[in-house]
Design a protein around this motif. Structure first.
Motif, mmCIF file in Angstrom:
data_model
loop_
_atom_site.group_PDB
_atom_site.id
_atom_site.type_symbol
_atom_site.label_atom_id
_atom_site.label_comp_id
_atom_site.label_asym_id
_atom_site.label_seq_id
_atom_site.Cartn_x
_atom_site.Cartn_y
_atom_site.Cartn_z
ATOM 1 N N ALA A 136 -6.372 4.453 11.720
ATOM 2 C CA ALA A 136 -4.981 4.541 12.171
ATOM 3 C C ALA A 136 -4.024 4.148 11.050
ATOM 4 N N PHE A 137 -4.363 3.096 10.324
ATOM 5 C CA PHE A 137 -3.515 2.675 9.207
ATOM 6 C C PHE A 137 -3.461 3.756 8.139
ATOM 7 N N ALA A 138 -4.614 4.341 7.811
ATOM 8 C CA ALA A 138 -4.644 5.399 6.807
ATOM 9 C C ALA A 138 -3.835 6.606 7.269
ATOM 10 N N THR A 139 -3.924 6.947 8.551
ATOM 11 C CA THR A 139 -3.164 8.085 9.082
ATOM 12 C C THR A 139 -1.666 7.843 8.973
ATOM 13 N N ILE A 140 -1.231 6.633 9.301
ATOM 14 C CA ILE A 140 0.196 6.306 9.216
ATOM 15 C C ILE A 140 0.672 6.328 7.776
ATOM 16 N N VAL A 141 -0.123 5.786 6.860
ATOM 17 C CA VAL A 141 0.267 5.781 5.447
ATOM 18 C C VAL A 141 0.396 7.212 4.927
ATOM 19 N N VAL A 142 -0.567 8.072 5.274
ATOM 20 C CA VAL A 142 -0.513 9.468 4.828
ATOM 21 C C VAL A 142 0.720 10.151 5.410
ATOM 22 N N MET A 143 1.018 9.890 6.683
ATOM 23 C CA MET A 143 2.204 10.491 7.297
ATOM 24 C C MET A 143 3.476 10.050 6.589
ATOM 25 N N VAL A 144 3.586 8.761 6.301
ATOM 26 C CA VAL A 144 4.787 8.242 5.635
ATOM 27 C C VAL A 144 4.910 8.810 4.230
ATOM 28 N N VAL A 194 13.634 16.049 5.505
ATOM 29 C CA VAL A 194 14.686 16.360 6.481
ATOM 30 C C VAL A 194 14.198 16.156 7.909
ATOM 31 N N VAL A 195 12.894 16.003 8.108
ATOM 32 C CA VAL A 195 12.353 15.746 9.438
ATOM 33 C C VAL A 195 12.549 14.274 9.769
ATOM 34 N N GLY A 196 13.069 13.975 10.935
ATOM 35 C CA GLY A 196 13.257 12.592 11.338
ATOM 36 C C GLY A 196 11.934 11.858 11.436
ATOM 37 N N LEU A 197 11.959 10.559 11.170
ATOM 38 C CA LEU A 197 10.723 9.781 11.174
ATOM 39 C C LEU A 197 10.089 9.763 12.568
ATOM 40 N N ALA A 198 10.904 9.656 13.605
ATOM 41 C CA ALA A 198 10.359 9.685 14.961
ATOM 42 C C ALA A 198 9.720 11.036 15.262
ATOM 43 N N THR A 199 10.371 12.116 14.852
ATOM 44 C CA THR A 199 9.810 13.455 15.045
ATOM 45 C C THR A 199 8.511 13.625 14.280
ATOM 46 N N ALA A 200 8.501 13.148 13.035
ATOM 47 C CA ALA A 200 7.279 13.228 12.227
ATOM 48 C C ALA A 200 6.151 12.425 12.866
ATOM 49 N N SER A 201 6.475 11.267 13.419
ATOM 50 C CA SER A 201 5.451 10.449 14.079
ATOM 51 C C SER A 201 4.869 11.170 15.282
ATOM 52 N N LEU A 202 5.731 11.788 16.092
ATOM 53 C CA LEU A 202 5.251 12.545 17.248
ATOM 54 C C LEU A 202 4.390 13.734 16.818
ATOM 55 N N LEU A 203 4.794 14.393 15.738
ATOM 56 C CA LEU A 203 4.016 15.518 15.216
ATOM 57 C C LEU A 203 2.622 15.071 14.809
ATOM 58 N N TRP A 204 2.529 13.944 14.129
ATOM 59 C CA TRP A 204 1.225 13.481 13.669
ATOM 60 C C TRP A 204 0.395 12.892 14.797
ATOM 61 N N ILE A 244 0.834 -1.208 0.000
ATOM 62 C CA ILE A 244 0.000 0.000 0.000
ATOM 63 C C ILE A 244 0.866 1.254 0.000
ATOM 64 N N THR A 245 1.847 1.298 0.877
ATOM 65 C CA THR A 245 2.676 2.495 1.000
ATOM 66 C C THR A 245 3.474 2.754 -0.268
ATOM 67 N N THR A 246 4.043 1.713 -0.848
ATOM 68 C CA THR A 246 4.842 1.886 -2.062
ATOM 69 C C THR A 246 3.997 2.404 -3.213
ATOM 70 N N ILE A 247 2.800 1.851 -3.373
ATOM 71 C CA ILE A 247 1.922 2.303 -4.455
ATOM 72 C C ILE A 247 1.541 3.773 -4.265
ATOM 73 N N VAL A 248 1.144 4.135 -3.046
ATOM 74 C CA VAL A 248 0.713 5.510 -2.793
ATOM 75 C C VAL A 248 1.876 6.484 -2.960
ATOM 76 N N ILE A 249 3.066 6.116 -2.508
ATOM 77 C CA ILE A 249 4.230 6.990 -2.664
ATOM 78 C C ILE A 249 4.499 7.262 -4.135
ATOM 79 N N PHE A 250 4.436 6.229 -4.976
ATOM 80 C CA PHE A 250 4.694 6.434 -6.400
ATOM 81 C C PHE A 250 3.571 7.237 -7.053
ATOM 82 N N VAL A 251 2.328 6.999 -6.639
ATOM 83 C CA VAL A 251 1.208 7.759 -7.194
ATOM 84 C C VAL A 251 1.358 9.251 -6.890
ATOM 85 N N VAL A 252 1.929 9.577 -5.737
ATOM 86 C CA VAL A 252 2.127 10.976 -5.358
ATOM 87 C C VAL A 252 3.434 11.523 -5.926
#
Length: 305
Positions: A169-177, A125-135, A90-98
């Motif tokens: 929750a899954f959709a939120t994580i995918v959008v964040m990634v 440039v934002v760290g993944l852990a920082t981005a996760s906390l932000l979201w 799911i994530t790979t497909i959405v990343i390429f679509v965007v």
């Protein structure tokens, strides 16, 4: 040149060749040392640990392939593997679509294109852990921004907790990634687009090829290697996903968001079954090696022609 001169020249040529080889080894020695110390030795030690029942405290005991046999009947591991595969696809497909449309957009010479490239790449440039906390904060029921926005749009009359059930929750994580990674994939694809000779594009346009035809029969074939590289990097990163699940949902809801790396973390540092965690790590390394082989194969397809 006489035969005696040739006989004298050959030893000197061999000496120069040997000197050049030793100089080459000397240049790569620091990199080799880093690989040996920080990769090869830890991998070998992890493989050795995987053959033991290795508690956090106490004496390790040899069990041979016991951890690997246990793995074959561990439904939790296969559930984590299945979820990781689902998330990766799911994530790979959405990343390429965007990322592909973004790359096509910023590849055009237009006013402000440098600004757009910077804005699209900035989340990288934002760290993944920082981005996760932000979201996590953005999705918070009381103080976040997503909940009020959903109510303002009339999509819900109640407070919305996006991280409370699996689907949202899954959709939120995918959008964040995707928000975090799409800019990096865009840059990779942009380099492939910029490597296409403009003469070919102009010739196709003069011959009457439409925009979709140029994209289908010219752009995509010439970007095969770039697309393969971006694809494998995206897949590998998704297989190793951990931070977003650990920080945003703690594996929930109902332990349905436990990736393979998260499962290894739990077995090693929560249950303190270091031997079993090492066996899981070796299997994951094998999966990544297989993906690397696929990457090399994708990059070499067509080179023999």
């Amino acid at each position: 040149m006489t035969s005696s001169a040739l006989a004298l020249a050959k030893p000197h040529a061999r000496r120069r060749l040997r000197t050049g080889q030793w100089q080459g080894l000397l240049y790569i020695a620091p990199a080799m040392a880093l690989v040996i110390v920080f990769f090869l030795i830890p991998v070998l030690f992890t493989a050795w640990m995987s053959l033991h029942n290795w508690p956090l405290l106490g004496q390790p005991t040899w069990i041979g392939l016991g951890n690997y046999i246990r793995m074959l009947s561990d439904n939790r591991f296969f559930a984590a593997l299945g979820f990781t595969a689902y998330y990766t696809v799911i994530t790979t497909i959405v990343i390429f679509v965007v990322a592909f449309p973004l790359a096509l957009f910023v590849e055009q010479q237009r006013r402000g294109v440098a600004f757009y490239r910077t804005v699209f790449f900035l989340p990288v440039v934002v760290g993944l852990a920082t981005a996760s906390l932000l979201w996590v904060w953005l999705a918070n029921v009381d103080s976040g921004l997503f909940g009020p926005a959903i109510r303002m749009l009339g999509l819900s009359e109640k407070k919305v907790n996006l991280l409370a059930n699996f689907d949202s929750a899954f959709a939120t994580i995918v959008v964040m990634v995707v928000w975090k990674i799409a800019g990096f994939t865009m840059i990779i694809l942009l380099t492939g687009l910029q490597s296409i000779p403009t003469e070919l594009t102009e010739a196709a346009r003069i011959d009457g090829a439409k925009r979709w035809q140029r994209f289908r029969y010219l752009t995509l074939p010439l970007m095969r290697r770039t697309i393969a590289l971006a694809l494998i990097l995206s897949v590998t990163g998704s297989v190793l996903a951990f931070d977003q699940f650990y920080i945003m949902t703690s594996g929930g809801p109902q332990n349905r968001m436990i990736s393979v790396v998260y499962f290894i973390f739990n077995q090693s540092f929560v249950s303190f079954q270091l031997g079993y965690g090492s066996a899981l790590s070796i299997v994951l390394l094998g999966i990544l090696v297989l993906l690397s082989v696929v990457q090399l194969r994708l990059l070499r397809v067509g080179d023999e022609k």
